[in-house]
Design an enzyme around this catalytic site. Structure first.
Site, PDB file in Angstrom:
ATOM      1  N   GLU A 262      76.380  89.739  -5.743  1.00  0.00           N
ATOM      2  CA  GLU A 262      75.191  88.738  -4.610  1.00  0.00           C
ATOM      3  C   GLU A 262      76.125  87.594  -4.017  1.00  0.00           C
ATOM      4  OE1 GLU A 262      71.527  88.117  -7.986  1.00  0.00           O
ATOM      5  OE2 GLU A 262      73.200  86.828  -8.697  1.00  0.00           O
ATOM      6  N   TYR A 405      64.494  90.690  -8.307  1.00  0.00           N
ATOM      7  CA  TYR A 405      63.799  89.286  -9.356  1.00  0.00           C
ATOM      8  C   TYR A 405      62.242  88.729  -9.098  1.00  0.00           C
ATOM      9  CZ  TYR A 405      69.137  88.621 -10.266  1.00  0.00           C
ATOM     10  OH  TYR A 405      70.507  88.985 -10.129  1.00  0.00           O
TER      11      TYR A 405
END
Length: 542
Positions: A262, A405
């Site tokens: 990420e 997410y």
């Protein structure tokens, strides 16, 4: 107007495809779907999508075409242009069911932050300064450093066939560069050996398949103090040397490597809003930082992380891949933006958000440069790649991992006051779909998590049956751990950890029992609801 209509039609097609992949279960269906793990042609690996011709940028519109298919997935992309099959790309053990059995980085699981030669990371500094909401530090975490043997057995008993974890740079190389810590090396070697020896649950010789992330937000404090971490190009050499150690020491048994986990979170949360270490920001974007410049530093941090990633990948390809037969890629944070209205302005805002969050990292890996809108909006504040750097980064991945997410509603903000707005000029409202349950009794009897997993798998199967090249996914997560923002009060694991008990006992939740039965084909999944296109359109444009 014609362009807007075309964009709207394309967007609706994307929304329909995303719907099949991600939400699986909010309206009506003509017939229920019943399936077991055998219905997944590639097993339940965290969805890998293999595409030929990664370097042939003209043959695919990446990331835009792929984004519509793969929020919340891992993709396997062949960077050398050959028509590599799934099995070739991931080895003979690829076609197996898999669960992600660890949190995003080792500090949330290992604990033992001051033991056996490990030195502080920026997260140690952050938590010890009282920045966590519950004043926790993560020094103990889930005690994985001491309980990993017990946990590997628990993985085997559950039926897992793969384990994804990251390595603590500060444990393996305490000063960030230089001598290797023997105790750290011993720990990771023994963990890997224990995973491999659990071969009795697998139909091939590799035991529990290992997926390693080299770096996930846990930077050595020594290097942060020396040159401000990811803000300095010096990180490229140090990260490559660290990667070299990992490839050399663990590559005989590790076949799947992620370089930087990420990098867009690293840049935005660490250097824009400043909510995670190193906590650098400036008003109005972040207000709790002692130093930083939110208009410049995120771009430099991302820039250096991309170059460090590419350097490590080229090292692996040149020095290790022929012998070790592994693959190496990166991993990005992803949410999917939906337009708040039918207006062309909101639809255009969706593309800007995608360019500034996903394309920011993926475009350089495909085209060798940033999205044009980023260069236009950020101007001189975003670094440029030299010709040599562009050649280095272009195609520098065997796969791209995407973590999904949440989804967002997006509206155009280009005509509003600029204060407080990012360069992409879009307002966003988050719509979360997590499955953490915070009461202990509810956490153990986590029926909502079971429903979530069932629906997500049903959506995956629906996407497969509609032509998406989906291969599986990892479930988040195996154990309750020390979480980034909530400390010990966010039980997202399939197995409960009693953090009030000094021995930190593990206890399977209902979701762990359910998932284990699913992996062993003892139960199937019944999907009774699917969202129709009309209902989906109404939901997002009402």
């Amino acid at each position: 107007m014609a362009a807007c209509t075309s964009s709207l039609v394309s967007l609706l097609l994307l929304l329909l495809l995303l719907l099949l992949l991600l939400v699986a279960g909010e309206a009506t269906a003509e017939a229920a779907l019943n399936f077991t793990r055998q219905d997944f042609p590639g097993g339940l690996r965290r969805r890998h999508i293999c595409l030929p011709g990664f370097r042939d940028a003209d043959s695919i519109t990446f990331p835009r075409d792929i984004e519509s298919l793969t929020c919340g997935t891992h993709m396997c992309l062949d960077p050398r242009g050959s028509h590599t099959s799934v099995t070739q790309c991931h080895g003979e053990c690829h076609r197996r069911n898999v669960i992600e059995s660890q949190s995003r980085f080792r500090r949330t699981y290992e604990g033992a932050t001051g033991e056996d030669g490990r030195t502080p990371s920026i997260w140690d500094t952050f938590t010890h300064s009282g920045r966590m909401a519950d004043n926790s530090t993560g020094d103990r975490a889930a005690a994985g450093y001491h309980k990993y043997k017990e946990d590997v057995k628990l993985m085997s008993d559950t039926g897992l066939e793969a384990y994804r974890f990251s390595i603590s740079w500060s444990r393996l190389i305490p000063r960030g560069r230089g001598p290797i810590n023997p105790k750290g090396l011993e720990y990771y070697n023994d963990l890997i050996d224990k995973l491999v020896k659990r071969g009795e649950i697998c139909d091939c010789s590799m035991g529990i398949e290992i997926h390693v992330t080299l770096y996930h937000l846990d930077f050595p404090q020594a290097l942060q103090d020396e040159y401000n971490g990811w803000l300095s190009p010096r990180i490229i050499e140090d990260f490559t040397a660290y990667a070299d150690v990992c490839f050399r020491e663990f590559g005989d048994l590790v076949r799947h490597w992620t370089t930087v986990g990420e990098p867009n979170v690293l840049s935005i949360a660490g250097y824009d809003s400043g909510v995670i270490p190193p906590c650098r920001c400036s008003p109005p974007f972040g207000t709790s930082c002692a130093a930083g410049d939110s208009t410049v530093e995120p771009y430099f941090a991302a820039h250096n992380s991309i170059l460090a990633h590419a350097s490590a990948v080229r090292l692996y390809w040149d020095k290790y891949q022929a012998k070790q037969k592994g693959v190496v890629g990166t991993n990005i944070y992803s949410f999917w933006p939906y337009p708040l209205s039918r207006s062309c302005a909101d639809i255009d805002a969706v593309q800007r958000v995608l360019d500034f969050t996903i394309g920011w990292i993926l475009d350089p890996l495909v085209y060798g440069d940033y999205p044009e809108i980023m260069k236009k909006q950020a101007g001189s504040r975003i670094p440029s790649f030299t010709k040599e750097q562009s050649e280095l980064i272009r195609g520098s991945a065997d796969f791209i991992g995407i973590n999904h997410y949440k989804s967002l509603y997006v509206s155009d903000g280009s005509n509003r006051e600029k204060a407080g707005l990012r360069d992409y000029n879009a307002d966003m409202a988050a719509h979360f779909r997590g499955f953490g349950q915070f009461d202990k009794e509810d956490s153990l009897n986590d029926t909502e998590r079971v429903e979530y997993l069932s629906s997500y798998m049903g959506g995956t199967l629906a996407a497969l049956r509609n032509g998406a090249n989906v291969k599986g996914y990892f479930v988040w997560s195996f154990l309750d751990v020390f979480e980034l923002f909530a400390g010990y009060h966010s039980p997202f694991g399939l197995h409960h950890v009693d953090f009030e008990d000094p021995s930190l006992p593990r206890q399977p939740k209902l979701s762990a029992q359910w998932y284990s039965k699913f992996l062993r084909s003892e139960i199937g999944i019944n999907i009774e609801k699917m969202v129709s296109p009309d209902e989906h359109e109404h939901a997002y444009y009402q």
